[in-house]
Scaffold this motif. Structure first.
Motif, PDB file in Angstrom:
ATOM      1  N   HIS A 150      -5.092  23.534  -0.473  1.00 32.30           N
ATOM      2  CA  HIS A 150      -3.847  23.317  -1.335  1.00 32.30           C
ATOM      3  C   HIS A 150      -3.854  22.054  -2.037  1.00 32.30           C
ATOM      4  O   HIS A 150      -2.966  21.592  -2.560  1.00 32.30           O
ATOM      5  CB  HIS A 150      -2.459  24.076  -0.018  1.00 32.30           C
ATOM      6  N   LEU A 151      -4.862  20.623  -1.189  1.00 32.03           N
ATOM      7  CA  LEU A 151      -4.435  19.721  -1.835  1.00 32.03           C
ATOM      8  C   LEU A 151      -5.520  19.473  -2.833  1.00 32.03           C
ATOM      9  O   LEU A 151      -5.131  19.136  -3.971  1.00 32.03           O
ATOM     10  CB  LEU A 151      -4.876  18.677  -0.796  1.00 32.03           C
ATOM     11  N   GLY A 152      -6.666  19.678  -2.413  1.00 31.21           N
ATOM     12  CA  GLY A 152      -7.479  19.800  -3.789  1.00 31.21           C
ATOM     13  C   GLY A 152      -8.043  19.961  -4.184  1.00 31.21           C
ATOM     14  O   GLY A 152      -8.160  20.114  -5.545  1.00 31.21           O
ATOM     15  N   PHE A 178       0.808  -1.631  -0.155  1.00 30.89           N
ATOM     16  CA  PHE A 178       0.052  -0.086  -0.074  1.00 30.89           C
ATOM     17  C   PHE A 178       1.272   1.420  -0.022  1.00 30.89           C
ATOM     18  O   PHE A 178       0.475   1.991  -0.300  1.00 30.89           O
ATOM     19  CB  PHE A 178      -1.348  -0.284   1.525  1.00 30.89           C
ATOM     20  N   ARG A 179       1.795   1.453   0.446  1.00 27.07           N
ATOM     21  CA  ARG A 179       3.436   2.212   0.896  1.00 27.07           C
ATOM     22  C   ARG A 179       3.495   2.105  -0.692  1.00 27.07           C
ATOM     23  O   ARG A 179       3.497   3.910  -0.856  1.00 27.07           O
ATOM     24  CB  ARG A 179       4.206   2.355   1.826  1.00 27.07           C
ATOM     25  N   ARG A 180       3.531   1.800  -1.403  1.00 26.02           N
ATOM     26  CA  ARG A 180       4.438   1.810  -2.737  1.00 26.02           C
ATOM     27  C   ARG A 180       3.611   2.264  -3.587  1.00 26.02           C
ATOM     28  O   ARG A 180       3.344   2.930  -4.581  1.00 26.02           O
ATOM     29  CB  ARG A 180       5.549   0.249  -3.210  1.00 26.02           C
ATOM     30  N   TYR A 181       2.269   1.503  -3.169  1.00 28.59           N
ATOM     31  CA  TYR A 181       1.111   2.239  -4.501  1.00 28.59           C
ATOM     32  C   TYR A 181       1.097   3.608  -4.189  1.00 28.59           C
ATOM     33  O   TYR A 181       0.971   4.544  -4.795  1.00 28.59           O
ATOM     34  CB  TYR A 181       0.116   1.388  -4.155  1.00 28.59           C
ATOM     35  N   GLY A 221       1.825   9.272  -6.253  1.00 27.85           N
ATOM     36  CA  GLY A 221       2.239  10.705  -6.266  1.00 27.85           C
ATOM     37  C   GLY A 221       1.532  11.389  -4.915  1.00 27.85           C
ATOM     38  O   GLY A 221       1.813  12.432  -4.605  1.00 27.85           O
ATOM     39  N   VAL A 222       0.861  10.313  -4.264  1.00 31.91           N
ATOM     40  CA  VAL A 222       0.224  10.765  -2.734  1.00 31.91           C
ATOM     41  C   VAL A 222       0.958  11.527  -2.523  1.00 31.91           C
ATOM     42  O   VAL A 222       1.239  12.513  -0.943  1.00 31.91           O
ATOM     43  CB  VAL A 222      -0.992   9.830  -2.496  1.00 31.91           C
ATOM     44  N   VAL A 223       2.120  10.454  -1.704  1.00 29.03           N
ATOM     45  CA  VAL A 223       2.831  11.253  -1.117  1.00 29.03           C
ATOM     46  C   VAL A 223       3.277  12.061  -0.938  1.00 29.03           C
ATOM     47  O   VAL A 223       3.734  13.068   0.439  1.00 29.03           O
ATOM     48  CB  VAL A 223       3.908   9.885  -0.351  1.00 29.03           C
ATOM     49  N   ASP A 224       4.113  12.481  -2.196  1.00 26.07           N
ATOM     50  CA  ASP A 224       4.812  13.415  -2.456  1.00 26.07           C
ATOM     51  C   ASP A 224       3.286  14.612  -1.695  1.00 26.07           C
ATOM     52  O   ASP A 224       4.338  15.928  -1.436  1.00 26.07           O
ATOM     53  CB  ASP A 224       5.254  13.704  -3.672  1.00 26.07           C
TER      54      ASP A 224
END
Length: 102
Positions: A51-53, A14-17, A22-25
């Protein structure tokens, strides 16, 4: 012990996904922006949402779009009235279908 490894594997996948998508960045950049604010916003969650959405869309853009919608609704209403008036005027010159002229 197998159950423990299984959940770790799922978490890692899940973390790699999330990283690949690009969610983590994105989350990191928003949190860094929040951290670097001189004055903390009163609503941190709202700051993150903006800022995100927001995708770069400002409240000015939203206001402009809302004004455009109002203008288009008014125009539509005027055109509907004009259409109704023209139909009424047309009836004076052309009898309705099925009506016979004596």
């Amino acid at each position: 012990m197998t159950h423990y490894r299984s959940s770790d594997t799922k978490r890692e996948q899940f973390r790699r996904y999330l990283e690949k998508a690009g969610v983590v960045d994105s989350l990191t950049s928003v949190l860094v922006a929040l951290y670097e604010q001189q004055e903390r916003p009163s609503n941190a969650l709202e700051f993150i949402k903006e800022h995100l959405g927001g995708g770069g869309q400002t409240s000015t853009d939203t206001e402009d779009l809302q004004q455009e919608v109002m203008d288009l609704r008014q125009r539509c209403s005027r055109l509907a009235e004009e259409n109704k008036d023209l139909k009424t005027r047309l009836q004076h010159y052309e009898p309705e279908e099925g009506a016979t002229a004596d």
